[in-house]
Design a protein around this motif. Structure first.
Motif, PDB file in Angstrom:
ATOM      1  N   THR A 163       0.837  -1.197   0.000  1.00 34.47           N
ATOM      2  CA  THR A 163       0.000   0.000   0.000  1.00 34.47           C
ATOM      3  C   THR A 163       0.872   1.246   0.000  1.00 34.47           C
ATOM      4  OG1 THR A 163      -1.748  -1.148   1.209  1.00 34.47           O
ATOM      5  CG2 THR A 163      -1.787   1.253   1.255  1.00 34.47           C
ATOM      6  N   SER A 196      -6.293  -2.242  -6.610  1.00 32.19           N
ATOM      7  CA  SER A 196      -6.991  -0.979  -6.404  1.00 32.19           C
ATOM      8  C   SER A 196      -5.942   0.116  -6.455  1.00 32.19           C
ATOM      9  CB  SER A 196      -7.720  -0.990  -5.054  1.00 32.19           C
ATOM     10  OG  SER A 196      -8.408   0.220  -4.846  1.00 32.19           O
ATOM     11  N   THR A 242      -9.163   0.233   2.263  1.00 34.77           N
ATOM     12  CA  THR A 242      -9.051  -0.973   1.441  1.00 34.77           C
ATOM     13  C   THR A 242      -9.006  -2.181   2.366  1.00 34.77           C
ATOM     14  OG1 THR A 242      -7.844   0.255  -0.261  1.00 34.77           O
ATOM     15  CG2 THR A 242      -7.704  -2.142  -0.333  1.00 34.77           C
ATOM     16  N   THR A 261     -12.488  -1.569  -1.905  1.00 32.57           N
ATOM     17  CA  THR A 261     -12.054  -0.226  -1.523  1.00 32.57           C
ATOM     18  C   THR A 261     -13.276   0.675  -1.413  1.00 32.57           C
ATOM     19  OG1 THR A 261      -9.888  -0.430  -2.582  1.00 32.57           O
ATOM     20  CG2 THR A 261     -10.685   1.790  -2.177  1.00 32.57           C
ATOM     21  N   PHE A 286     -10.164  -0.070 -10.162  1.00 33.77           N
ATOM     22  CA  PHE A 286     -10.296  -1.341  -9.450  1.00 33.77           C
ATOM     23  C   PHE A 286     -10.453  -2.438 -10.492  1.00 33.77           C
ATOM     24  CE2 PHE A 286     -12.266  -4.825  -7.240  1.00 33.77           C
ATOM     25  CZ  PHE A 286     -11.656  -4.809  -5.997  1.00 33.77           C
TER      26      PHE A 286
END
Length: 297
Positions: A163, A196, A242, A261, A286
């Motif tokens: 992330t 995402s 998320t 998400t 996404f």
């Protein structure tokens, strides 16, 4: 020419006041001189003056392609997933999975969440399905493929990108892994890749979700920079939560885990969160890519 560095600095989200203030003063002085000369008739605009302004068209196109378009278009990350049988021994099949991500956009793509999930399913012999059963199964929701076989077990999973990690324009990332599947427990292996992504909007800071999901779920929050100076003054802070839903494995009937998400905004002056659909304000993507491999002949 004095306006160009001002315009770039105002869109940088971090104002360099030592550079901005002198340049702004010089720009205002130059603007006053031009206005004064025009008022007192010292400027004669003719075809020559018009010709000198034509290069501004090229600059406008360059500014659009360099500054505006990359940060205002959605990410364009292609996802491909493959499964390949390596060998079989004592009813156990060794399989190689490969997931490839490629950024085909003109701007970096920041990761909100990117995972792959390998699940085992048991699909019996195909039988005709009536219209009533088909319409009861299809819910017009997210693609879950639950009606293509009974979920049996989770075989493998991992992050594809961390992330907050960035995928540069033209960059390709390949994730390869090997796992075993018992032929007696499942006859279909399904690899699902979830990504995402979001176009960078100032500083995107990953952190912990404020409202924890189910105990077995994994949630990360990405805080976006305010979309305007006015929103920054008001304290509105957009964010994205998320979640990897592992709690679905404990449902009845059990279902394979998946990623989702949700976007929202938080008022800095209070603890209230207004979880709303702000997709038009966040350039996001996404994607769910699925591939399958049959184990038994």
């Amino acid at each position: 020419m004095l306006f160009i560095p001002i315009w770039i600095d105002l869109h940088s989200r971090t104002l360099d006041m030592e550079w901005l203030i002198p340049t702004l003063i010089l720009f205002l002085c130059a603007l006053m001189l031009v206005i004064s000369a025009a008022v007192y008739g010292h400027l004669n605009f003719g075809w020559v003056a018009l010709g000198t302004l034509l290069p501004l068209l090229g600059f406008s196109q360059w500014a659009y392609m360099t500054f505006y378009k990359p940060v205002n278009e959605r990410p364009k990350v292609d996802v491909s997933a493959t499964l390949e049988k390596i060998n079989t021994s004592r009813r156990t099949t060794r399989i190689r999975g490969v997931v490839t991500l490629k950024n085909n956009g003109t701007a970096p793509a920041k990761t909100l969440g990117a995972v792959y999930v390998v699940t085992g399913h048991r699909v019996e012999s195909a039988e005709g399905m009536s219209a009533r059963n088909a319409s009861a199964t299809l819910d017009l929701g997210k693609p879950n493929r639950r009606h293509f076989g009974k979920y049996e077990t989770l075989l493998s999973f991992d992050d594809l990108l961390a992330t907050g990690e960035s995928l540069a324009p033209g960059e390709t990332r390949t994730h390869s892994f090997v796992f075993d599947a018992n032929d007696g427990k499942q006859n279909i292996v399904r690899l699902t890749a979830y990504i995402s992504m979001s176009t960078p909007n100032g500083d995107m800071k990953p952190g912990k979700c404020k409202h924890a999901p189910a105990a077995s779920d994994v949630c990360t929050r990405t805080d976006f920079a305010p979309t305007s100076l006015a929103k920054k003054k008001l304290g509105d802070e957009p964010f994205a939560d998320t979640v990897v839903h592992f709690s679905e494995m404990q449902a009845t009937p059990p279902r394979p885990p998946y990623l989702s998400t949700a976007f929202g905004a938080r008022d800095q002056s209070s603890d209230d969160e207004n979880v709303q659909n702000i997709d038009p304000l966040v350039r996001d993507q996404f994607t769910q890519s699925i591939t399958e491999l049959r184990l038994d002949p």
